[in-house]
Scaffold this motif. Structure first.
Motif, short mmCIF file in Angstrom:
data_model
loop_
_atom_site.label_atom_id
_atom_site.label_comp_id
_atom_site.label_asym_id
_atom_site.label_seq_id
_atom_site.Cartn_x
_atom_site.Cartn_y
_atom_site.Cartn_z
N GLU A 115 1.02 -1.22 0.03
CA GLU A 115 -0.03 -0.01 -0.01
C GLU A 115 1.03 1.24 0.11
OE1 GLU A 115 -3.32 -0.13 -0.18
OE2 GLU A 115 -3.49 -2.29 0.36
N GLY A 116 0.39 2.32 -0.19
CA GLY A 116 0.79 3.67 -0.24
C GLY A 116 2.33 3.65 -0.80
N GLU A 117 3.25 4.43 -0.23
CA GLU A 117 4.41 4.55 -0.97
C GLU A 117 5.26 3.46 -1.19
OE1 GLU A 117 6.90 7.41 1.83
OE2 GLU A 117 5.37 8.85 1.48
N GLU A 118 5.13 2.35 -0.33
CA GLU A 118 5.59 0.83 -0.67
C GLU A 118 5.21 0.44 -1.91
OE1 GLU A 118 6.57 -3.26 1.34
OE2 GLU A 118 4.44 -2.52 1.43
N ARG A 119 3.79 0.66 -2.24
CA ARG A 119 3.40 0.32 -3.56
C ARG A 119 3.72 1.08 -4.67
NH1 ARG A 119 0.19 1.19 -7.73
NH2 ARG A 119 -0.95 -0.46 -8.64
N ASP A 120 3.76 2.14 -4.55
CA ASP A 120 4.43 2.97 -5.49
C ASP A 120 5.61 2.82 -5.82
OD1 ASP A 120 2.08 4.20 -5.66
OD2 ASP A 120 2.80 6.03 -4.38
N ARG A 121 6.78 2.42 -5.12
CA ARG A 121 7.96 2.11 -4.99
C ARG A 121 8.32 0.55 -5.95
NH1 ARG A 121 11.33 -1.37 -2.80
NH2 ARG A 121 10.20 -1.73 -0.73
N LEU A 122 7.31 -0.14 -5.39
CA LEU A 122 7.47 -1.42 -6.01
C LEU A 122 6.93 -1.50 -7.28
CD1 LEU A 122 6.83 -3.73 -2.64
CD2 LEU A 122 8.90 -3.21 -4.16
N TRP A 123 5.86 -0.80 -7.36
CA TRP A 123 5.18 -0.84 -8.82
C TRP A 123 6.18 -0.38 -9.95
CZ3 TRP A 123 0.78 -2.38 -11.15
CH2 TRP A 123 0.48 -1.93 -12.45
N ARG A 124 6.87 0.69 -9.54
CA ARG A 124 8.05 1.19 -10.31
C ARG A 124 9.07 0.01 -10.75
NH1 ARG A 124 7.17 5.72 -7.06
NH2 ARG A 124 9.09 5.18 -5.90
N LEU A 125 9.38 -0.67 -9.70
CA LEU A 125 10.44 -1.58 -9.79
C LEU A 125 10.01 -2.63 -10.85
CD1 LEU A 125 13.10 -3.36 -8.65
CD2 LEU A 125 11.28 -4.26 -7.04
N MET A 126 8.77 -3.15 -10.61
CA MET A 126 8.17 -4.03 -11.62
C MET A 126 8.01 -3.44 -13.00
SD MET A 126 8.09 -6.97 -9.83
CE MET A 126 7.01 -8.01 -11.13
N ALA A 127 7.43 -2.12 -13.01
CA ALA A 127 7.38 -1.48 -14.34
C ALA A 127 8.44 -1.48 -15.22
CB ALA A 127 6.56 -0.46 -14.56
N GLU A 128 9.76 -1.17 -14.47
CA GLU A 128 11.16 -1.22 -15.01
C GLU A 128 11.41 -2.28 -15.76
OE1 GLU A 128 14.17 0.37 -12.42
OE2 GLU A 128 12.77 2.31 -12.09
N ALA A 129 11.25 -3.42 -15.06
CA ALA A 129 11.63 -4.68 -15.73
C ALA A 129 10.51 -5.20 -16.68
CB ALA A 129 11.45 -5.94 -14.53
N TRP A 130 9.26 -4.86 -16.53
CA TRP A 130 8.19 -5.25 -17.45
C TRP A 130 7.14 -4.07 -17.78
CZ3 TRP A 130 7.88 -9.41 -20.78
CH2 TRP A 130 6.82 -9.67 -21.08
#
Length: 149
Positions: free
Chosen positions: A111-126
């Motif tokens: 959730e929140g900032e953690e979700r945003d950070r992890l979304w970016r991590l995943m979107a960089e890969a895919w």
């Protein structure tokens, strides 16, 4: 001119149950890298059947200790969450296979900032994850899989 918002064509020669089978047979030698990105096998418990359900998913490690992995419940931007997501929300105790490493884990929704950070991590890969989000009104869940002690 190509549609810039369309995801790249996928190599689906390894997909679904066949992906799981080959991954397991080879300890991830075949299937860990899928269309250029790492993948894992997530085993949830069917919320109605009580039976194990295996799903190959694109993943990323969060941190370098090998204890936390991230997956996205995108289902290609479909209007509903994938079945594996509903299963783990009913029972967050899951099994994960990364290459030849098989372990019990607990799933939770970022959730929140953690979700945003992890979304970016995943979107960089895919990068297609960003495209998938434009296809649906639902907020696509980011799932954290933490190895049990």
């Amino acid at each position: 001119m190509a549609n810039e918002s369309a995801p790249p064509a996928l190599d689906l020669s390894l997909f679904g149950a066949d992906h799981v089978r080959r991954y397991r047979e080879t300890g991830g030698e075949i299937g860990y890298v899928w269309n250029g990105v790492p993948s894992l096998i997530l085993t949830t418990t069917g919320r109605k059947s009580g039976q194990p359900r295996d799903t190959p998913l694109i993943c990323a490690a969060d941190g370098e200790d090998g204890n936390t992995y991230v997956v996205i419940a995108s289902q290609g931007g479909a209007p509903t969450h994938p079945q594996w997501y509903y299963n783990l929300t009913a029972n967050p105790q899951v099994r994960v296979q990364v290459k030849n490493d098989i372990f019990a884990a607990t799933a939770r929704i970022a959730e929140g900032e953690e979700r945003d950070r992890l979304w970016r991590l995943m979107a960089e890969a895919w990068p297609s994850f960003d495209v998938y989000q434009t296809r649906t009104d639902r907020v696509i869940p980011v799932v954290v899989l933490e190895r049990n002690p």
